[in-house]
Design a protein around this motif. Sequence first.
Motif, PDB file in Angstrom:
ATOM      1  N   ARG A  75       0.853  -1.242  -0.112  1.00  0.00           N
ATOM      2  CA  ARG A  75      -0.105   0.222   0.006  1.00  0.00           C
ATOM      3  C   ARG A  75       0.811   1.298  -0.038  1.00  0.00           C
ATOM      4  N   ARG A  79       0.754   4.161  -2.817  1.00  0.00           N
ATOM      5  CA  ARG A  79       0.515   5.463  -2.398  1.00  0.00           C
ATOM      6  C   ARG A  79       1.602   6.438  -3.060  1.00  0.00           C
ATOM      7  N   SER A  80       3.090   5.783  -2.946  1.00  0.00           N
ATOM      8  CA  SER A  80       4.138   6.750  -3.465  1.00  0.00           C
ATOM      9  C   SER A  80       4.296   7.004  -5.067  1.00  0.00           C
ATOM     10  N   GLY A  82       1.265   7.142  -6.569  1.00  0.00           N
ATOM     11  CA  GLY A  82       0.105   7.918  -7.147  1.00  0.00           C
ATOM     12  C   GLY A  82      -1.172   7.227  -7.030  1.00  0.00           C
ATOM     13  N   THR A  84      -3.747   6.500  -4.456  1.00  0.00           N
ATOM     14  CA  THR A  84      -3.975   6.915  -2.927  1.00  0.00           C
ATOM     15  C   THR A  84      -5.451   6.352  -2.724  1.00  0.00           C
ATOM     16  N   SER A  85      -6.285   5.756  -3.409  1.00  0.00           N
ATOM     17  CA  SER A  85      -7.677   5.365  -3.102  1.00  0.00           C
ATOM     18  C   SER A  85      -8.037   4.291  -4.176  1.00  0.00           C
ATOM     19  N   GLN A  88      -8.533   5.041  -7.646  1.00  0.00           N
ATOM     20  CA  GLN A  88      -7.435   4.944  -8.613  1.00  0.00           C
ATOM     21  C   GLN A  88      -6.927   3.513  -8.866  1.00  0.00           C
ATOM     22  N   THR A 114      -5.007  -2.204  -6.814  1.00  0.00           N
ATOM     23  CA  THR A 114      -5.518  -0.862  -5.757  1.00  0.00           C
ATOM     24  C   THR A 114      -5.914  -1.723  -4.301  1.00  0.00           C
TER      25      THR A 114
END
Length: 478
Positions: A75, A79-80, A82, A84-85, A88, A114
């Motif tokens: 995770r 997030r790094s 791009g 983030t949820s 996406q 994701t």
Amino acid sequence: MSEHARPGLTAAQMAEAVASVSTPDTVPSPFGDLHFFDGVPVPETVETAYNALDLIRAVDVFLNAVPGASLVAFRAGLRSAGVTSARQIGITEPRATSKALFLTPNTETTYGVTMLDLKAWGPTVIEAPPQSLCVVDDFWFRYVADMGIAGPDHGAGGKYLFLPPGYDGEVPDGYFVYRTPTYTNFVVLRALGGVPAMKQTRIYPLADAANPAENEFVTLSETPFNTVHANDYSFYEEVAELVQEEPADALDAERAGQLAAIGIVSGQPFAPDARLRAILELAAPIAAGLARTVSYAPRDPEAVLYGSWRNAFVGGDYEFLRDGARLLDARTQFHYLATVITPAMAHAQVGAGSAYAYTVHDSEGQLLDGARSYRLHVDANPPAKNFWAVDLYDTQTRSLLVIPSTPYPALASNDGKLQSNDDGSFDLYFGPTAPEGKESNWVETLPGKSWFPVLRVYGPLEPWFDQTWRLNEFEPIG
């Protein structure tokens, strides 16, 4: 009525019994001698014993919590990059490369990944594309659902509803419904129709079902990011992050007890004092070394496919159970090397799914060495309904091997480049330099670095299962 004396132990037997239940005044141990006064630990031994116990617990936590730490790291990596949820979806378009640290991906498949956040979104819908192979695992890396061909829609496509822990609200009709013990859940998407089919996926809160927002597809192939869990003290911080986010009952009591023994407790900050932190800093590399041992040199006989080739899914059960017992080493072995858990991986079927084999040794029993050159002879008629491939991985990161010549350190029968021999067999080459005229059948390796291959058979046929067709060993040629 007369009374009869009951037979008992003789004096010698009684003395032997006392000795068997007693502890000597001095007990040698790897942690230092333990001293007792008639069975009671002297003060300095109390400290030594608890330091030893904490080290043992910390090693156990590492080995048994690898699945959870792996997804925390994944995770963070997403997030790094791009993602983030769940709005996406990261895609390895057109296919995975060696630019990211990612446990044993293949270079032949486009992945979509994701994370669901059921705490933020509540009940969440995934619309799986047709002819797909999609999986949802919870945040402890336990299987939740298959979607697509292996799921209840059988490849037709369908709407799946995932409910958060403790949800007691209304459950609408028209969905394949799954309850998950964790708020965060890992979603892996694959579609036989490639990227266009993958982009038919929709993920949205149930509350927005009447008018869901569009999903954003984030290309990951050229992005360097890290999804692999730590092998040092920060491993325990990764696990603590998971424990603080998820319900206390999301984990079995036994593993939760191991975590609590080293200060990782739901609802409490993880703040080890200097003594415990030093022990955890010592434990992590020891435990990582043990994890590497059970992964690269598993001792369970079921881990041996034949020769030096190993099977990464020991026991044939996605929960790593055999005769009612958890195969602890097998669980560590799999999750230390791989990503995604599903029954479809544990039970490959003739002509469907995929089969796997890996090795770290050559035909002489030596570890594969990037400074040496090898030939792998693949006999004619490889038993693959679809195709087969050999991908190379870095033994440290368990990610695709980074080499100067290509971001795709692999050879695959479907890429149109492999040269076959006159009899339909193949000779594959691995080493620092390509044999003249064999560049299309060669993967570069690096002096000073080990590597390991994973062979994947897509749509394995009966000769794979009955072993009338077998892999050969890597033959040193230089």
